[in-house]
Motif scaffolding. Structure first.
Motif, PDB file in Angstrom:
ATOM      1  N   TYR A   4       0.835  -1.188   0.000  1.00  0.00           N
ATOM      2  CA  TYR A   4       0.000   0.000   0.000  1.00  0.00           C
ATOM      3  C   TYR A   4       0.871   1.240   0.000  1.00  0.00           C
ATOM      4  CZ  TYR A   4      -4.309  -2.497   0.841  1.00  0.00           C
ATOM      5  OH  TYR A   4      -5.388  -3.296   0.705  1.00  0.00           O
ATOM      6  N   ASN A   7      -1.636   6.835   2.465  1.00  0.00           N
ATOM      7  CA  ASN A   7      -3.085   6.872   2.691  1.00  0.00           C
ATOM      8  C   ASN A   7      -3.740   5.515   2.481  1.00  0.00           C
ATOM      9  OD1 ASN A   7      -2.828   9.603   3.150  1.00  0.00           O
ATOM     10  ND2 ASN A   7      -3.278  10.141   1.033  1.00  0.00           N
ATOM     11  N   LYS A   9      -3.780   3.505  -0.063  1.00  0.00           N
ATOM     12  CA  LYS A   9      -4.343   3.316  -1.395  1.00  0.00           C
ATOM     13  C   LYS A   9      -3.272   2.784  -2.333  1.00  0.00           C
ATOM     14  CE  LYS A   9      -7.717   6.987  -0.920  1.00  0.00           C
ATOM     15  NZ  LYS A   9      -8.210   8.258  -1.440  1.00  0.00           N
TER      16      LYS A   9
END
Length: 140
Positions: A4, A7, A9
């Motif tokens: 990841y 944040n 994402k």
């Protein structure tokens, strides 16, 4: 899940790479190599089994394939020639299954458009006759 970004994402490219890696790890095929002879025995005495990764096609953009589809769509939009081109693609054996399915869908689309156009023109004809008749009665 250490892939990841900030944040929490991931980009689409990162997700696709992770998916491709998981598929490559999961999909392996067994290849039996017989050591005795060239023919496959009914009960193999010495068989060595190897696990090799399955080769897959890359899921990318192929400009050659896109150009082929672009050319097909351009030829189909020529009024008279497109009909004959469509017919030739349907009966030719070398045409891929995807193009044949596309041609059948295109024929269904054209049939629907022509049917709607005929119904619309008939409706205009019927309402137009009544309208013109009403104007002529008003004039006299």
């Amino acid at each position: 899940m250490d892939e990841y970004g900030k944040n929490g994402k991931m980009s689409l490219e990162e997700v696709l790479e992770m998916y491709d890696r998981q598929e490559e790890e999961d999909k392996k095929e067994d290849i039996a190599i017989y050591e005795d002879s060239q023919e496959i025995p009914e009960e193999p005495s010495a068989v060595h089994i190897e696990r090799k990764p399955v080769q897959r096609r890359r899921r990318g953009v192929s400009f050659a394939e896109a150009g082929s589809w672009f050319q097909t769509i351009c030829w189909l939009n020529i009024p008279v020639f497109g009909f004959f081109y469509m017919f030739v693609l349907l009966i030719r054996k070398k045409t891929s299954r995807h193009k044949k399915n596309f041609i059948i869908g295109y024929i269904m689309y054209k049939a629907l458009v022509w049917l709607l156009a005929i119904v619309f023109l008939y409706w205009l004809y019927k309402t137009g006759i009544g309208f013109i008749d009403g104007i002529l009665q008003y004039v006299t």
